[in-house]
Enzyme design. Structure first.
Site, PDB file in Angstrom:
ATOM      1  N   LYS A  67      50.117 -24.590 -20.589  1.00 10.88           N
ATOM      2  CA  LYS A  67      49.397 -23.940 -21.704  1.00 10.88           C
ATOM      3  C   LYS A  67      48.260 -23.027 -21.273  1.00 10.88           C
ATOM      4  O   LYS A  67      47.313 -22.782 -22.025  1.00 10.88           O
ATOM      5  CB  LYS A  67      48.871 -24.961 -22.729  1.00 10.88           C
ATOM      6  N   SER A  68      48.360 -22.518 -20.053  1.00  8.16           N
ATOM      7  CA  SER A  68      47.328 -21.597 -19.571  1.00  8.16           C
ATOM      8  C   SER A  68      47.775 -20.142 -19.613  1.00  8.16           C
ATOM      9  O   SER A  68      47.064 -19.262 -19.142  1.00  8.16           O
ATOM     10  CB  SER A  68      46.958 -21.943 -18.126  1.00  8.16           C
ATOM     11  N   TRP A  72      53.246 -15.715 -20.207  1.00  5.88           N
ATOM     12  CA  TRP A  72      52.728 -14.346 -20.064  1.00  5.88           C
ATOM     13  C   TRP A  72      52.761 -13.909 -18.603  1.00  5.88           C
ATOM     14  O   TRP A  72      53.213 -12.813 -18.265  1.00  5.88           O
ATOM     15  CB  TRP A  72      51.296 -14.323 -20.597  1.00  5.88           C
ATOM     16  N   HIS A 138      54.057 -26.190 -11.927  1.00  8.26           N
ATOM     17  CA  HIS A 138      52.776 -26.728 -12.377  1.00  8.26           C
ATOM     18  C   HIS A 138      52.187 -27.675 -11.313  1.00  8.26           C
ATOM     19  O   HIS A 138      51.162 -28.303 -11.537  1.00  8.26           O
ATOM     20  CB  HIS A 138      52.950 -27.542 -13.665  1.00  8.26           C
ATOM     21  N   ARG A 291      52.107 -19.093 -29.855  1.00  7.17           N
ATOM     22  CA  ARG A 291      51.425 -19.628 -31.026  1.00  7.17           C
ATOM     23  C   ARG A 291      50.451 -18.590 -31.557  1.00  7.17           C
ATOM     24  O   ARG A 291      50.769 -17.825 -32.434  1.00  7.17           O
ATOM     25  CB  ARG A 291      50.731 -20.955 -30.671  1.00  7.17           C
ATOM     26  N   GLY A 293      47.923 -16.978 -29.109  1.00 11.29           N
ATOM     27  CA  GLY A 293      47.663 -16.073 -27.989  1.00 11.29           C
ATOM     28  C   GLY A 293      46.281 -15.448 -28.019  1.00 11.29           C
ATOM     29  O   GLY A 293      46.115 -14.272 -27.703  1.00 11.29           O
TER      30      GLY A 293
HETATM   31  P1  A3P Z   1      47.973 -20.686 -27.784  1.00 10.29           P
HETATM   32  O1  A3P Z   1      48.581 -22.011 -28.085  1.00 10.29           O
HETATM   33  O2  A3P Z   1      46.484 -20.761 -27.651  1.00 10.29           O
HETATM   34  O3  A3P Z   1      48.401 -19.614 -28.727  1.00 10.29           O
HETATM   35  P2  A3P Z   1      52.058 -21.439 -21.514  1.00 10.29           P
HETATM   36  O4  A3P Z   1      52.824 -20.152 -21.454  1.00 10.29           O
HETATM   37  O5  A3P Z   1      51.375 -21.772 -20.224  1.00 10.29           O
HETATM   38  O6  A3P Z   1      52.862 -22.535 -22.073  1.00 10.29           O
HETATM   39  O7  A3P Z   1      50.831 -21.174 -22.493  1.00 10.29           O
HETATM   40  C1  A3P Z   1      51.046 -20.936 -23.866  1.00 10.29           C
HETATM   41  C2  A3P Z   1      49.843 -20.250 -24.433  1.00 10.29           C
HETATM   42  O8  A3P Z   1      49.877 -18.870 -24.050  1.00 10.29           O
HETATM   43  C3  A3P Z   1      49.869 -20.266 -25.946  1.00 10.29           C
HETATM   44  O9  A3P Z   1      48.485 -20.223 -26.341  1.00 10.29           O
HETATM   45  C4  A3P Z   1      50.602 -18.965 -26.250  1.00 10.29           C
HETATM   46  O10 A3P Z   1      50.410 -18.494 -27.551  1.00 10.29           O
HETATM   47  C5  A3P Z   1      49.985 -18.050 -25.203  1.00 10.29           C
HETATM   48  N1  A3P Z   1      50.840 -16.884 -24.895  1.00 10.29           N
HETATM   49  C6  A3P Z   1      52.190 -16.858 -24.757  1.00 10.29           C
HETATM   50  N2  A3P Z   1      52.597 -15.620 -24.472  1.00 10.29           N
HETATM   51  C7  A3P Z   1      51.501 -14.838 -24.426  1.00 10.29           C
HETATM   52  C8  A3P Z   1      51.291 -13.446 -24.189  1.00 10.29           C
HETATM   53  N3  A3P Z   1      52.303 -12.623 -23.938  1.00 10.29           N
HETATM   54  N4  A3P Z   1      50.025 -12.992 -24.223  1.00 10.29           N
HETATM   55  C9  A3P Z   1      48.991 -13.815 -24.478  1.00 10.29           C
HETATM   56  N5  A3P Z   1      49.127 -15.136 -24.713  1.00 10.29           N
HETATM   57  C10 A3P Z   1      50.368 -15.645 -24.687  1.00 10.29           C
END
Ligand code: A3P
Length: 325
Positions: A67-68, A72, A138, A291, A293
C-alpha cells in the site's frame, strides 16, 4: 532434484510451525519470520525466493511495503523501460490492457511451494517476467536473497508516509476479508500497525532497512517517496530513468515523452481502464489497488490520539536516521 526439493519443503514446514504467530489483518495467520510479519499465504513463496532466486546484474527489483504505491511504481518502471517498443502510449501499450502487477510480478506471489514459476529455479524455469528483468517484492532488505544484495542488480524502494499506508491498508484489507469474519475495526487495525504487526512489517524497520542501504550504496538502492512522486512527477520519473540506466534524451524531453509516461501511469488513467476494473490478484480484486491515490487521506480516519501515538513511535524509531516521517 525433486527429492532435495521435497526435503526443503519439509524443512520449511517444520520451521514455519516453530515460528511465533499472530492473527493478521486478513484473519489469517502471520508468522514472525526473520524479524518481520510474514503472511501465511506468501511465507512459502518468500522462502522459495530466498533459496532459489538468482538475480542477474541487469535485473531491477522494485521493493515496497504493501500500500505504498507499488502499482504506480510498477507502471512507471515498465513504461520507462519499454518506451522504445511502445512509442504511442495512448493507443497501444501493454499498460492499457494489463494490470501492472501482471507485467511486473511479485517474486514471492509467483512462486508456489515448489517454487516452480520463478526464473532460475532448479526444476522448471519456464517463468519469465514479461519484462525480462524487472521484478518486485515486499521482502525487507535484510531478508532478500544474497544474489539480490551482492550482484550488480539494482533496487528501487518506494516509501510512503505511515499514516496513509495505514489507512490504505485498512480499506484494502476490509475489501478482501472473508465475509464470515466481518470487517476489521479501524481501532484494532491501528493497534496492530503500532505494534508492528502488518504483512512485511514493522513498517519502520522495512523503511529504515532500505533507507540505510540507499545512503551507504546510492548506486545500488534508490529511495523514492510516494509524496514526492505526487508533488513532482516529472523530476521523479527522470530520476528513476537515470537510475535504471535509461535516461531520457533531450530529444525525448522536447517531444514530451516524460509527460506522456506520467499521464499513462496516472491514477485516473489506470483506474479507468477496463483491465483494472476487473480481474484479481490472489485475494484482491484489481480495482481495489486504485482507491483515492492522494496524500493525507489519513486526516479523515485518524483521531488526534491515534496520530499522537504513531507520531511518538515514528520519532523513536526514525531517531537520527535522517528519514523523516
Ligand atoms: P489509497 O488507498 O490511499 O488510495 P499499492 O499499489 O502498494 O498496493 O498501493 C495502493 C495505493 O496506491 C492506494 O492508495 C492506491 O489508490 C494508490 N495508487 C494506485 N495507483 C496509483 C497511481 N497510479 N498514482 C497514485 N496512486 C496510486
Amino acid at each position: 532434484d525433486r527429492h532435495e526439493l521435497d526435503n526443503d519443503c519439509h524443512d520449511d514446514d517444520l520451521l514455519i510451525a516453530s515460528l511465533p504467530k499472530e492473527k493478521g489483518w486478513l484473519g489469517l495467520e502471520d508468522h514472525f519470520y526473520q524479524g518481520f510479519w510474514c503472511p501465511d499465504i506468501v511465507i512459502r513463496g518468500v522462502m522459495s525466493v530466498q533459496q532459489h532466486f538468482k538475480a542477474q546484474d541487469t535485473d531491477l527489483i522494485l521493493i515496497t511495503m504493501p500500500k505504498s504505491g507499488t502499482t504506480w511504481l510498477k507502471a512507471l518502471a515498465f513504461a520507462i523501460a519499454n518506451r522504445h517498443d511502445y512509442p504511442n502510449t495512448l493507443s497501444q501499450h501493454p499498460l492499457l490492457t494489463s494490470n501492472p502487477h501482471k507485467l511486473i510480478p511479485f517474486l514471492e506471489f509467483n512462486s508456489n511451494k515448489e517454487g516452480c514459476h520463478i526464473r532460475s529455479l532448479p526444476i522448471v524455469s519456464n517463468f519469465q517476467s514479461p519484462t525480462a528483468n524487472i521484478f518486485s517484492t515486499h521482502i525487507p532488505y535484510h531478508s532478500l536473497p544474497d544474489s539480490i544484495k551482492n550482484s550488480g542488480c539494482r533496487v528501487v524502494y518506494l516509501c510512503r508516509n505511515p499514516y496513509d499506508v495505514f489507512v490504505s491498508t485498512w480499506h484494502f484489507v476490509n475489501k478482501a476479508r472473508a465475509e464470515s469474519l466481518g470487517p476489521l475495526s479501524c481501532d484494532d487495525a491501528f493497534d496492530m500497525f503500532c505494534r508492528g504487526v502488518m504483512g512485511f512489517g514493522p513498517f519502520w524497520d522495512h523503511a529504515l532497512g532500505h533507507w540505510k542501504e540507499s545512503l551507504e550504496r546510492p548506486h545500488k538502492v534508490l529511495f523514492l517517496m510516494y509524496e514526492d512522486l505526487k508533488e513532482e512527477i516529472t523530476l521523479q520519473i527522470k530520476r528513476l530513468a537515470e537510475f535504471m540506466g535509461v535516461p531520457f534524451s533531450l530529444e525525448e524531453e522536447r517531444k514530451g515523452v516524460i509527460e506522456e509516461t506520467s499521464k499513462l501511469c496516472s491514477f485516473n488513467n489506470l483506474r479507468e481502464l477496463e483491465v483494472n476494473k476487473s480481474g484479481s490478484l490472489l485475494l484482491f480484486e484489481n480495482k481495489t489497488f486504485f482507491r483515492r491515490g492522494e496524500v493525507g487521506d489519513w486526516v479523515n480516519h485518524l483521531t488526534p490520539e491515534m496520530v499522537q501515538r504513531l507520531n511518538k513511535i515514528m520519532e523513536e524509531k526514525l531517531d537520527n536516521s535522517g528519514l523523516s516521517k
